[in-house]
Design a protein around this motif. Structure first.
Motif, PDB file in Angstrom:
ATOM      1  N   ARG A 133       7.598  34.820   8.787  1.00 12.27           N
ATOM      2  CA  ARG A 133       8.998  34.804   9.150  1.00 12.27           C
ATOM      3  C   ARG A 133       9.688  33.614   8.480  1.00 12.27           C
ATOM      4  O   ARG A 133       9.046  32.656   8.055  1.00 12.27           O
ATOM      5  N   ASP A 134      11.014  33.674   8.426  1.00 19.11           N
ATOM      6  CA  ASP A 134      11.767  32.528   7.896  1.00 19.11           C
ATOM      7  C   ASP A 134      11.802  31.394   8.920  1.00 19.11           C
ATOM      8  O   ASP A 134      11.859  30.220   8.554  1.00 19.11           O
ATOM      9  N   ALA A 135      11.768  31.763  10.206  1.00 18.36           N
ATOM     10  CA  ALA A 135      11.794  30.753  11.264  1.00 18.36           C
ATOM     11  C   ALA A 135      11.165  31.304  12.528  1.00 18.36           C
ATOM     12  O   ALA A 135      11.246  32.507  12.808  1.00 18.36           O
ATOM     13  N   VAL A 176       6.490  16.155  11.551  1.00 15.76           N
ATOM     14  CA  VAL A 176       5.980  17.185  10.646  1.00 15.76           C
ATOM     15  C   VAL A 176       7.157  17.888   9.985  1.00 15.76           C
ATOM     16  O   VAL A 176       8.062  18.379  10.664  1.00 15.76           O
ATOM     17  N   GLU A 177       7.142  17.951   8.682  1.00 17.67           N
ATOM     18  CA  GLU A 177       8.228  18.583   7.930  1.00 17.67           C
ATOM     19  C   GLU A 177       8.445  20.018   8.389  1.00 17.67           C
ATOM     20  O   GLU A 177       7.511  20.810   8.496  1.00 17.67           O
ATOM     21  N   GLY A 178       9.701  20.339   8.714  1.00 17.17           N
ATOM     22  CA  GLY A 178      10.048  21.701   9.087  1.00 17.17           C
ATOM     23  C   GLY A 178       9.888  22.033  10.554  1.00 17.17           C
ATOM     24  O   GLY A 178      10.179  23.156  10.966  1.00 17.17           O
ATOM     25  N   ILE A 179       9.412  21.090  11.362  1.00 13.84           N
ATOM     26  CA  ILE A 179       9.274  21.330  12.794  1.00 13.84           C
ATOM     27  C   ILE A 179      10.282  20.461  13.549  1.00 13.84           C
ATOM     28  O   ILE A 179      10.329  19.242  13.347  1.00 13.84           O
ATOM     29  N   TYR A 180      11.067  21.098  14.402  1.00  8.63           N
ATOM     30  CA  TYR A 180      12.107  20.426  15.181  1.00  8.63           C
ATOM     31  C   TYR A 180      11.825  20.611  16.674  1.00  8.63           C
ATOM     32  O   TYR A 180      11.161  21.561  17.084  1.00  8.63           O
ATOM     33  N   ALA A 181      12.363  19.707  17.479  1.00  8.35           N
ATOM     34  CA  ALA A 181      12.311  19.852  18.940  1.00  8.35           C
ATOM     35  C   ALA A 181      13.707  19.670  19.498  1.00  8.35           C
ATOM     36  O   ALA A 181      14.426  18.740  19.108  1.00  8.35           O
ATOM     37  N   LEU A 182      14.103  20.552  20.413  1.00  6.64           N
ATOM     38  CA  LEU A 182      15.444  20.540  20.979  1.00  6.64           C
ATOM     39  C   LEU A 182      15.370  20.635  22.496  1.00  6.64           C
ATOM     40  O   LEU A 182      14.457  21.232  23.057  1.00  6.64           O
ATOM     41  N   PRO A 225       8.180  28.564   7.576  1.00  7.12           N
ATOM     42  CA  PRO A 225       8.413  27.193   7.108  1.00  7.12           C
ATOM     43  C   PRO A 225       9.203  26.356   8.106  1.00  7.12           C
ATOM     44  O   PRO A 225       9.163  25.130   8.065  1.00  7.12           O
ATOM     45  N   LEU A 226       9.927  27.022   9.009  1.00  3.25           N
ATOM     46  CA  LEU A 226      10.718  26.331  10.021  1.00  3.25           C
ATOM     47  C   LEU A 226      10.248  26.759  11.407  1.00  3.25           C
ATOM     48  O   LEU A 226      10.153  27.955  11.702  1.00  3.25           O
ATOM     49  N   VAL A 227       9.970  25.774  12.261  1.00  4.10           N
ATOM     50  CA  VAL A 227       9.568  26.045  13.643  1.00  4.10           C
ATOM     51  C   VAL A 227      10.390  25.150  14.557  1.00  4.10           C
ATOM     52  O   VAL A 227      10.482  23.929  14.336  1.00  4.10           O
ATOM     53  N   PHE A 228      10.978  25.749  15.591  1.00  4.55           N
ATOM     54  CA  PHE A 228      11.835  25.021  16.521  1.00  4.55           C
ATOM     55  C   PHE A 228      11.250  25.142  17.925  1.00  4.55           C
ATOM     56  O   PHE A 228      11.006  26.250  18.400  1.00  4.55           O
ATOM     57  N   ILE A 229      11.051  24.009  18.586  1.00  2.00           N
ATOM     58  CA  ILE A 229      10.432  23.971  19.903  1.00  2.00           C
ATOM     59  C   ILE A 229      11.499  23.681  20.952  1.00  2.00           C
ATOM     60  O   ILE A 229      12.159  22.647  20.915  1.00  2.00           O
ATOM     61  N   ASN A 230      11.655  24.598  21.904  1.00  2.00           N
ATOM     62  CA  ASN A 230      12.651  24.463  22.966  1.00  2.00           C
ATOM     63  C   ASN A 230      12.034  24.926  24.289  1.00  2.00           C
ATOM     64  O   ASN A 230      12.559  25.786  24.976  1.00  2.00           O
ATOM     65  N   THR A 231      10.881  24.326  24.620  1.00  2.00           N
ATOM     66  CA  THR A 231      10.110  24.790  25.771  1.00  2.00           C
ATOM     67  C   THR A 231      10.467  24.089  27.072  1.00  2.00           C
ATOM     68  O   THR A 231       9.920  24.416  28.121  1.00  2.00           O
ATOM     69  N   GLY A 232      11.344  23.101  27.048  1.00  2.00           N
ATOM     70  CA  GLY A 232      11.861  22.508  28.262  1.00  2.00           C
ATOM     71  C   GLY A 232      10.852  21.716  29.068  1.00  2.00           C
ATOM     72  O   GLY A 232       9.851  21.206  28.547  1.00  2.00           O
ATOM     73  N   THR A 233      11.122  21.628  30.362  1.00  2.00           N
ATOM     74  CA  THR A 233      10.294  20.853  31.285  1.00  2.00           C
ATOM     75  C   THR A 233      10.005  21.677  32.533  1.00  2.00           C
ATOM     76  O   THR A 233      10.583  22.748  32.742  1.00  2.00           O
TER      77      THR A 233
END
Length: 477
Positions: free
Chosen positions: A13-15, A311-317, A145-153
């Protein structure tokens, strides 16, 4: 939203977006709109904590509790009513209906945007590869190549012997109880505990809040805390300050909590025990070690000011990265990442305001610095204070509990912080925030023409009050 059988077992996937909270869902939609192929993975339910276990259900219940409170005080307005009773099952049903509406609306929005959704548990198998176990046990191997983490608490459970054996509930569990608690014990006097405590007191429960600190809300000014504490006590909330929970257990009544303080140990007995001792990041099940993503000693994902991990391409929100745990901050995280990746506009998390509102009654709303912080930093400023009992609209509506405060730079006349403890405090604070955002001086609000009689009109009087100067002396906090 169910598993899509068309999703292959191995796919590029692209993301990949992990978590359908208030950052993950909108980001997935924006990435798809830009032409990218995106897979969104959600373990529990669309909408995240806010919609399902946080803002939406709690504020809906708080609204019901406020109606019960006003009905009991109808005589103060010259209105005669019969005895007020609370149908707790109907309160819960109304809450559930609102939550389902919001959740289904979020799911429909993702579907209309064309986002590919897998309901399942995601774990990293490499820096840009994720293994997903979906609802029927099937495995999917995804790479992007892009992974976004938004798993909360999730609610944090302190290490207190017997706590789970006592049948204690966290905030999520309390939202599901069928019967109104007769006596609700609350472990923790933070904002979650305060909102639940006042609401259930208004529903008719006896409420006892146990707090280890000597007072509530240690980050707020003492005069604000004193007024808030008095309001909650007036509504029937009992506080036990300076008390540490030692152990818990079951009892014929429901639950027992042993606490220790300056006077020794005592045992509290209640029908229900709420654990409101903070929250912890949902990172332990992600296998972040396989991706090489760093976390801090609390388990929060470490990010830079642009929400990038190491890590390049990994974000956390959102909440998973630590910091201010507010829905509006999570949504702004989404906008920061969206604008950087899709529009070439780069904004930092370090230069944004962080307003917040605690939905007690009166509401506690705050932005920027308060008087305590200004004194500790040695700033030269003016502190303006106005009791809500001096606000015409508050008097007319019999909502005079609380006060408002504003901190103004002595040289520029710019507002650098404000606290509003009062009816609709969050709305009044938004006016002050707009002034701060627009560089509007305090004197302009003092002389501004606002509709009468509104709560915002009281800003005239706030800035006409005699200020207290905060000098350059440093006072410990």
């Amino acid at each position: 939203m169910t598993h899509n059988p068309a999703i292959p077992k191995h796919a590029h996937r692209d993301a990949i977006v992990i978590g359908a909270g208030q950052a993950g869902g909108p980001l997935a939609g924006s990435l798809v709109k830009s032409g990218r192929h995106v897979t969104l993975i959600e373990k529990v339910h669309i909408g995240g904590t806010c919609v399902n276990e946080g803002c939406t259900p709690t504020k809906t219940m708080i609204a019901s509790a406020r109606v019960a409170h006003l009905a009991r005080h109808a005589g103060e307005y010259g209105v005669t009513t019969s005895a007020v009773t609370v149908d707790f099952q109907r309160v819960q049903a109304r809450k559930d209906t609102v939550v389902e509406s919001f959740r289904s609306g979020s799911a429909t929005g993702l579907q209309r945007a064309g986002v590919e959704v897998i309901m399942g548990h995601a774990r990293f198998s490499g820096p840009h590869s994720v293994t997903v176990t979906d609802e029927d046990g099937s495995l999917h191997e995804l790479e992007a190549p892009l992974v976004f983490i938004n798993t909360g608490t999730r609610p944090r459970w302190p290490d207190i012997p017997g706590l789970r054996d006592a049948g204690a509930l966290d905030s999520t569990g309390l939202l599901k109880v069928d019967q109104k608690p007769e006596h609700l014990l609350i472990l923790g006097g933070g904002y979650i505990g305060l909102e639940f405590g006042q609401a259930f007191a208004r529903f008719g429960s006896r409420v006892t809040i146990v707090e280890q600190a000597e007072r509530l809300a240690m980050k707020e000014d003492p005069d604000v805390v004193a007024a808030l504490t008095a309001a909650l006590r007036e509504d029937g909330v009992e506080f036990l300050f300076g008390q540490k929970a030692v152990r818990a257990g079951g009892s014929p009544v429901g639950a027992e909590l042993t606490i220790a303080g300056p006077q020794g140990e005592q045992v509290l007995a209640g029908t229900h025990l709420l654990v409101a001792a903070g929250r912890t990041a949902n990172t332990d099940g992600l296998n972040l070690e396989a991706a090489g993503v760093k976390v801090d000693h609390h388990g929060n994902i470490v990010v830079d000011e642009h929400l990038r991990t190491n890590v390049e391409g990994i974000y956390a929100l959102g909440d998973v990265k630590g910091g201010p745990a507010f829905t509006h901050i999570a949504y702004d995280d989404y906008r920061i990442v969206r604008d950087a990746l899709l529009h070439g506009r780069f904004r930092s998390t370090q230069d944004r305001p962080v307003p917040y509102t605690v939905f007690t009654d009166p509401q506690l709303a705050r932005i920027g610095l308060n008087e305590t912080q200004a004194r500790a930093q040695g700033l030269r400023a003016q502190v303006y204070t106005l009791p809500m009992s001096h606000v015409a609209r508050a008097i007319e509506t019999n909502e005079t509990r609380g006060l408002m405060k504003a901190l103004v730079d002595e040289e520029t006349d710019q507002i650098i912080g404000a606290t509003v403890l009062g009816v609709e405090g969050g709305e009044v604070l938004s006016v002050l925030q707009m002034a701060m955002m627009g560089g509007v001086r305090a004197s302009a609000l003092r002389d501004g023409v606002f509709a009468h009689p509104t709560l915002s009109e009281s800003l005239n009087n706030l800035f006409m009050s005699t200020p207290v100067s905060v000098g350059r002396e440093v006072v410990s906090g």
